[in-house]
Design an enzyme around this catalytic site. Sequence first.
Site, short mmCIF file in Angstrom:
data_model
loop_
_atom_site.label_atom_id
_atom_site.label_comp_id
_atom_site.label_asym_id
_atom_site.label_seq_id
_atom_site.Cartn_x
_atom_site.Cartn_y
_atom_site.Cartn_z
N ASN A 94 24.85 -42.15 -24.28
CA ASN A 94 23.52 -42.76 -24.23
C ASN A 94 23.71 -44.19 -23.71
O ASN A 94 24.16 -45.06 -24.44
CB ASN A 94 22.92 -42.77 -25.65
CG ASN A 94 21.64 -43.58 -25.72
OD1 ASN A 94 21.02 -43.89 -24.70
ND2 ASN A 94 21.24 -43.93 -26.94
N TRP A 95 23.36 -44.38 -22.46
CA TRP A 95 23.60 -45.70 -21.84
C TRP A 95 22.56 -46.75 -22.28
O TRP A 95 22.69 -47.92 -21.95
CB TRP A 95 23.58 -45.59 -20.31
CG TRP A 95 24.66 -44.72 -19.73
CD1 TRP A 95 25.64 -44.04 -20.41
CD2 TRP A 95 24.88 -44.44 -18.35
NE1 TRP A 95 26.44 -43.36 -19.54
CE2 TRP A 95 26.00 -43.58 -18.26
CE3 TRP A 95 24.24 -44.83 -17.17
CZ2 TRP A 95 26.49 -43.12 -17.04
CZ3 TRP A 95 24.72 -44.36 -15.96
CH2 TRP A 95 25.84 -43.52 -15.89
N LYS A 96 21.54 -46.30 -22.96
CA LYS A 96 20.45 -47.21 -23.40
C LYS A 96 19.91 -47.98 -22.20
O LYS A 96 19.89 -47.46 -21.09
CB LYS A 96 20.93 -48.13 -24.52
CG LYS A 96 21.66 -47.39 -25.62
CD LYS A 96 21.80 -48.21 -26.86
CE LYS A 96 22.71 -47.49 -27.84
NZ LYS A 96 22.56 -47.94 -29.20
N HIS A 149 15.40 -41.20 -30.88
CA HIS A 149 16.50 -42.12 -31.18
C HIS A 149 15.99 -43.20 -32.13
O HIS A 149 14.82 -43.60 -32.06
CB HIS A 149 17.03 -42.75 -29.88
CG HIS A 149 18.27 -43.54 -30.07
ND1 HIS A 149 18.27 -44.84 -30.56
CD2 HIS A 149 19.58 -43.23 -29.88
CE1 HIS A 149 19.52 -45.27 -30.65
NE2 HIS A 149 20.33 -44.31 -30.24
N GLU A 195 16.26 -46.27 -32.16
CA GLU A 195 15.67 -47.43 -31.49
C GLU A 195 14.24 -47.12 -31.05
O GLU A 195 13.38 -48.00 -31.05
CB GLU A 195 16.55 -47.87 -30.30
CG GLU A 195 17.81 -48.56 -30.80
CD GLU A 195 19.04 -48.37 -29.92
OE1 GLU A 195 18.90 -48.05 -28.73
OE2 GLU A 195 20.16 -48.54 -30.43
N GLU A 214 22.55 -39.69 -36.64
CA GLU A 214 22.95 -41.07 -36.34
C GLU A 214 22.50 -41.99 -37.46
O GLU A 214 21.34 -42.44 -37.47
CB GLU A 214 22.31 -41.52 -35.02
CG GLU A 214 22.72 -40.70 -33.83
CD GLU A 214 22.61 -41.51 -32.54
OE1 GLU A 214 23.63 -41.64 -31.86
OE2 GLU A 214 21.51 -42.01 -32.24
N GLY A 259 25.71 -49.18 -33.11
CA GLY A 259 25.95 -50.47 -32.46
C GLY A 259 26.49 -51.54 -33.39
O GLY A 259 26.52 -52.72 -33.05
N SER A 273 28.74 -45.80 -33.54
CA SER A 273 30.03 -46.48 -33.35
C SER A 273 31.19 -45.49 -33.23
O SER A 273 32.30 -45.76 -33.70
CB SER A 273 30.29 -47.49 -34.47
OG SER A 273 29.29 -48.49 -34.46
N GLY A 298 27.03 -44.48 -27.78
CA GLY A 298 26.32 -45.59 -27.15
C GLY A 298 27.30 -46.50 -26.42
O GLY A 298 27.71 -46.23 -25.29
N GLY A 299 27.71 -47.57 -27.09
CA GLY A 299 28.55 -48.60 -26.46
C GLY A 299 29.77 -48.07 -25.73
O GLY A 299 30.05 -48.46 -24.59
C1 PEP Z 1 23.52 -44.56 -30.01
O1 PEP Z 1 22.79 -45.46 -29.66
O2 PEP Z 1 23.12 -43.38 -29.91
C2 PEP Z 1 24.83 -44.89 -30.53
C3 PEP Z 1 25.49 -43.99 -31.21
O3 PEP Z 1 25.29 -46.16 -30.27
P1 PEP Z 1 26.77 -46.74 -30.61
O4 PEP Z 1 27.76 -45.68 -30.23
O5 PEP Z 1 26.88 -47.96 -29.77
O6 PEP Z 1 26.78 -47.01 -32.07
#
Ligand code: PEP
Length: 251
Positions: A9-11, A96, A98, A167, A173, A213, A234-235
């Site tokens: 997920n590049w956001k 998600h 967010e 999640e 994040g 994470s 994500g990251g």
């Molecule tokens: C996400 O936003 O779906 C996610 C899991 O982010 P991160 O891996 O950065 O925690």
Amino acid sequence: MRTKIVAGNWKMNKTSAEGAALIAGIRKELGDGKLPVEVVVCPPFTGLDAAAKALAGSKIGLGAQNMHFEAPGAFTGEVCAEMLKALCVQYVILGHSERRTFFGETDAIVNRKTKMALAAGLTPIVCVGETLAEREANKTEKVVTTQVRDSLAGLGADLAKVVVAYEPVWAIGTGKTASPAQAQEVHALIRRVLAVISDGQTATGIRIQYGGSMKPENAKELMSQPDIDGGLIGGAALKADAFAAIVRGAL
Ligand code: PEP
């Protein structure tokens, strides 16, 4: 046997050109042969077309990060399922945290989006997860049960096509990862809820990803848990080597 699925997920990151370069890097890392697990990248809307072109000839799938629940019409600023399909998109992340937190998405909205995605032939990746306050108040079970039940209500046989992403909001994040045991406990709960809203056989076949994470250092142990069928990243999905290392961790 459930095929594991790892999705990036590049956001709100990467221009079209940057996204294409990231995909080139991931292809270099993973090769273009048959992948042992399902791999998906989810750029922002503006990068989907370039990403589809950059993915030509690879086995990596393309996903979007959101969509509207309505058919084409007067919904300024929105993007519908049909538009995603026209760009060769196969998956869509829905609900998600967010989106739920910053854009007011409720389970009812996520449910409408999920139904529309399925009707269009997209695979929805439906996100659920508790906040830190909810976990500390021992409400994880109640919150996650409600999210799964209400976001996935009334799908009938199509429920089998959905991917669920657990999640925990406190892990997204933040660098704080749920321990494999903590994550497994909630994944098992989600599978029980899926069995209640469908049947045991359907629930056994549904993939449940962990997100929060996930990184190369913890991916393998998390994805070795019996009910963890991949990751939503994500990251770490923004770097080709880290993302590819997580994919290898799913083996
Ligand atoms: C996400 O936003 O779906 C996610 C899991 O982010 P991160 O891996 O950065 O925690």
